[in-house]
Design a protein around this motif. Structure first.
Motif, mmCIF file in Angstrom:
data_model
loop_
_atom_site.group_PDB
_atom_site.id
_atom_site.type_symbol
_atom_site.label_atom_id
_atom_site.label_comp_id
_atom_site.label_asym_id
_atom_site.label_seq_id
_atom_site.Cartn_x
_atom_site.Cartn_y
_atom_site.Cartn_z
ATOM 1 N N HIS A 1 -8.332 7.122 -1.273
ATOM 2 C CA HIS A 1 -6.976 6.625 -1.028
ATOM 3 C C HIS A 1 -5.940 7.671 -1.446
ATOM 4 C CE1 HIS A 1 -3.430 3.959 -1.586
ATOM 5 N NE2 HIS A 1 -3.997 3.281 -0.595
ATOM 6 N N ASP B 1 0.819 -1.214 0.000
ATOM 7 C CA ASP B 1 0.000 0.000 0.000
ATOM 8 C C ASP B 1 0.853 1.263 0.000
ATOM 9 O OD1 ASP B 1 -2.979 0.909 0.522
ATOM 10 O OD2 ASP B 1 -1.728 2.136 1.856
ATOM 11 N N GLN C 1 -6.364 -1.737 6.728
ATOM 12 C CA GLN C 1 -7.590 -1.902 5.943
ATOM 13 C C GLN C 1 -8.256 -0.540 5.841
ATOM 14 O OE1 GLN C 1 -10.460 -4.718 7.480
ATOM 15 N NE2 GLN C 1 -12.059 -4.075 6.073
ATOM 16 N N TRP C 2 -8.397 -0.042 4.620
ATOM 17 C CA TRP C 2 -9.019 1.257 4.423
ATOM 18 C C TRP C 2 -10.531 1.162 4.590
ATOM 19 C CZ3 TRP C 2 -6.395 5.635 4.361
ATOM 20 C CH2 TRP C 2 -5.017 5.586 4.062
ATOM 21 N N TRP D 1 -9.279 4.196 8.649
ATOM 22 C CA TRP D 1 -8.715 2.882 8.397
ATOM 23 C C TRP D 1 -8.567 2.119 9.705
ATOM 24 C CZ3 TRP D 1 -6.032 7.454 8.395
ATOM 25 C CH2 TRP D 1 -4.993 7.577 9.319
ATOM 26 N N SER E 1 -1.953 -3.467 2.538
ATOM 27 C CA SER E 1 -3.386 -3.302 2.763
ATOM 28 C C SER E 1 -4.120 -4.582 2.414
ATOM 29 C CB SER E 1 -3.937 -2.142 1.929
ATOM 30 O OG SER E 1 -3.772 -2.382 0.553
ATOM 31 N N SER E 2 -5.238 -4.774 3.098
ATOM 32 C CA SER E 2 -6.095 -5.933 2.874
ATOM 33 C C SER E 2 -7.539 -5.480 2.985
ATOM 34 C CB SER E 2 -5.806 -7.020 3.911
ATOM 35 O OG SER E 2 -6.736 -8.082 3.805
ATOM 36 N N SER E 3 -8.421 -6.164 2.274
ATOM 37 C CA SER E 3 -9.849 -5.838 2.371
ATOM 38 C C SER E 3 -10.480 -6.440 3.612
ATOM 39 C CB SER E 3 -10.595 -6.345 1.127
ATOM 40 O OG SER E 3 -10.437 -7.750 0.998
ATOM 41 N N ASP E 4 -9.738 -7.313 4.297
ATOM 42 C CA ASP E 4 -10.254 -7.965 5.503
ATOM 43 C C ASP E 4 -9.070 -8.361 6.381
ATOM 44 O OD1 ASP E 4 -11.566 -9.339 7.466
ATOM 45 O OD2 ASP E 4 -12.486 -10.825 6.145
ATOM 46 N N ASP F 1 -12.880 5.591 0.763
ATOM 47 C CA ASP F 1 -12.466 5.370 -0.624
ATOM 48 C C ASP F 1 -11.414 6.346 -1.133
ATOM 49 O OD1 ASP F 1 -14.226 3.222 -0.907
ATOM 50 O OD2 ASP F 1 -15.875 4.538 -1.534
#
Length: 214
Positions: free
Chosen positions: A145, A4, A139-140, A120, A90-93, A143
């Motif tokens: 970024h 990220d 994890q964001w 985040w 970064s990860s979505s979960d 939106d």
């Protein structure tokens, strides 16, 4: 999981000079990212290609700086003269990462000077204090970024990291390696970095030219 951003530390007095120097080197304007009130730090960010960015962060004279792991890590690095602090994935979960750490991720937020807010969750910051070769994870929750702020012309092509064990102390070696598509890792011995483990340099490609940031 994906790479990220990468964080560089400067002192509060020197951050403007560092922002101008690195921004000039990579032909990219940094923007004022605002203050992290929970961590006692502030940052400037420069967008990069591939949805990544560079962060330059400094400690503030604030109680939160000494009370939180991120504030402590930034302050310690600044007092040592500054330089590369860490790399962040970064990860979505984060659930699987939280399970391995045995704790929940901490909430983070900052408000930019234009009033927009970024939110985040992050985990693994405690572990980077004294172990600069290890990344932490994010994890964001919003939106906007930082890679979208401005025009991106540079991309990360190589990380030079001092660690003769090549992340042997990390639970996430496989995930990290698979997330580094297009980014080379050059491992060097800590002895070449004054005995310290961690990021030694970041190489970026800017208009087909290689720029090394030590």
């Amino acid at each position: 999981m994906r790479l990220d951003h990468i964080s560089y530390v400067a002192s509060h007095d020197q951050i403007s000079d560092v922002v101008n120097r690195i921004g000039s080197q990579i032909s990219t304007a940094f923007i004022d990212g605002g203050i992290h009130p929970k961590f006692g730090t502030r940052n400037f960010t420069a967008p990069l290609l591939n949805g990544q960015y560079l962060e330059i962060v400094c400690p503030l004279d604030h109680p939160a700086t000494d009370a939180t792991p991120f504030g402590q890590a930034v302050k310690k690095k600044a007092e040592a003269g500054g330089g590369w602090l860490t790399w962040v994935f970064s990860s979505s979960d984060l659930a699987g990462i939280e399970e391995k750490f045995g704790r929940k991720a901490a909430d983070g937020y900052r408000t930019r000077p234009d009033g927009s807010e970024l939110k985040w969750k992050q985990i693994g910051v405690k572990e980077i204090i004294g172990s600069g070769e290890l990344p932490f994870f994010i994890q964001w929750l919003t939106d906007n970024h930082p890679s979208k702020d401005g025009n991106s012309v540079a991309k990360i092509s190589k990380l030079v990291i001092a660690d003769d064990e090549k992340l042997a102390d990390s639970w996430f070696q496989d995930e990290i390696k698979s997330a580094l598509t297009g980014v080379e890792i050059e491992w060097v011995k800590p002895e070449s970095n004054e005995g310290d483990k961690g990021i030694v340099a970041v190489e970026l490609t800017v208009n087909n030219s290689k720029i090394r940031l030590d």
